[in-house]
Design an enzyme around this catalytic site. Sequence first.
Site, PDB file in Angstrom:
ATOM      1  CG  PHE A   1       0.303  -0.203  -3.972  1.00 38.62           C
ATOM      2  CD1 PHE A   1       0.964   1.037  -4.144  1.00 38.62           C
ATOM      3  CD2 PHE A   1       0.891  -0.794  -2.795  1.00 38.62           C
ATOM      4  CE1 PHE A   1       1.968   1.678  -3.235  1.00 38.62           C
ATOM      5  CE2 PHE A   1       1.805  -0.354  -2.001  1.00 38.62           C
ATOM      6  CZ  PHE A   1       2.684   0.760  -2.182  1.00 38.62           C
ATOM      7  CB  VAL A   2      -6.661  -0.037  -6.193  1.00 37.23           C
ATOM      8  CG1 VAL A   2      -7.794  -0.396  -7.287  1.00 37.23           C
ATOM      9  CG2 VAL A   2      -6.775  -1.214  -4.911  1.00 37.23           C
ATOM     10  NE  ARG A   3       0.219   3.338  -7.704  1.00 33.65           N
ATOM     11  CZ  ARG A   3       0.916   3.948  -6.650  1.00 33.65           C
ATOM     12  NH1 ARG A   3       0.243   4.769  -5.839  1.00 33.65           N
ATOM     13  NH2 ARG A   3       2.144   3.687  -6.371  1.00 33.65           N
ATOM     14  CD  GLU A   4       0.780   3.494 -12.240  1.00 33.95           C
ATOM     15  OE1 GLU A   4       1.523   2.655 -11.747  1.00 33.95           O
ATOM     16  OE2 GLU A   4       1.063   4.546 -12.196  1.00 33.95           O
TER      17      GLU A   4
ATOM     18  CB  CYS B   1      -3.967  14.276  11.707  1.00 31.75           C
ATOM     19  SG  CYS B   1      -5.725  14.204  12.006  1.00 31.75           S
TER      20      CYS B   1
END
Length: 251
Positions: free
Chosen positions: A241-244, A102
């Site tokens: 989107f802190v990735r790849e 939630c």
Amino acid sequence: MDALLRSRPLNTATEEEVAVETPVALTVNGVSQAVMLATPADLDDFALGFGIAEGWFASPRELLDVEPTTQPDGIELALTVTAGCEQRLRQRRRTLAGRTGCGLCGVESLAQLGAVRPAAVTAPELVDGALARALAALPAAQPLNARCGGLHGAAWCQPDGTLLLAREDIGRHNALDKLTGALARRGVDTGDGFVLMSSRASHELVHKAAMAGVGLLACMSAPSSLAIATARDLGLQLWAFVREGRATRYA
């Protein structure tokens, strides 16, 4: 109660470890305040961090003791607080029935949304590559998740991306509460670093981070529109989107 238990899937004879999710009730000087679904680990940190996020404490020193008791239906955390803290809670009573996913559990009206407003925060200056370094260090800082794959992580990192401390929970909000509680217990200056979360960026994560004095929140997944608006309003730097090999700044 252990944070993980062993379970055997119906289609195999091999046992697996599964994250425990159990009701955790928080009482303050004997008065019920909230019930959350959480993983039963680092509960002292959780109690302090949750109270900070809810505006219960003017200082961590107002929390005098946390006594956990296992009940048939879950765990009770009995918080003992100072008289001043108890008086503030009497003036602003909030009954909060929690769920792991939630964002505004227990808020009874739109007017309550801004009832506890964090102070404006200031983001630290990041060193180039800091987010990538912190992200690379996060899996090793999540030993429970490595065993069962069902837990979110919240990590405290220096501006150069060095990961110093992490907490885990089946609920992302609980993981952040545990982390901010641990930081407060250690007297860490939360203006001198950032938080990395394994989850999406929600309004409540932004709010909790700001309540703890954190000026930069980085999340591995997507942000919500309200999270972005709240971060901009508070001066909190929000990355998602802190990735790849990527990272996008939204506030």
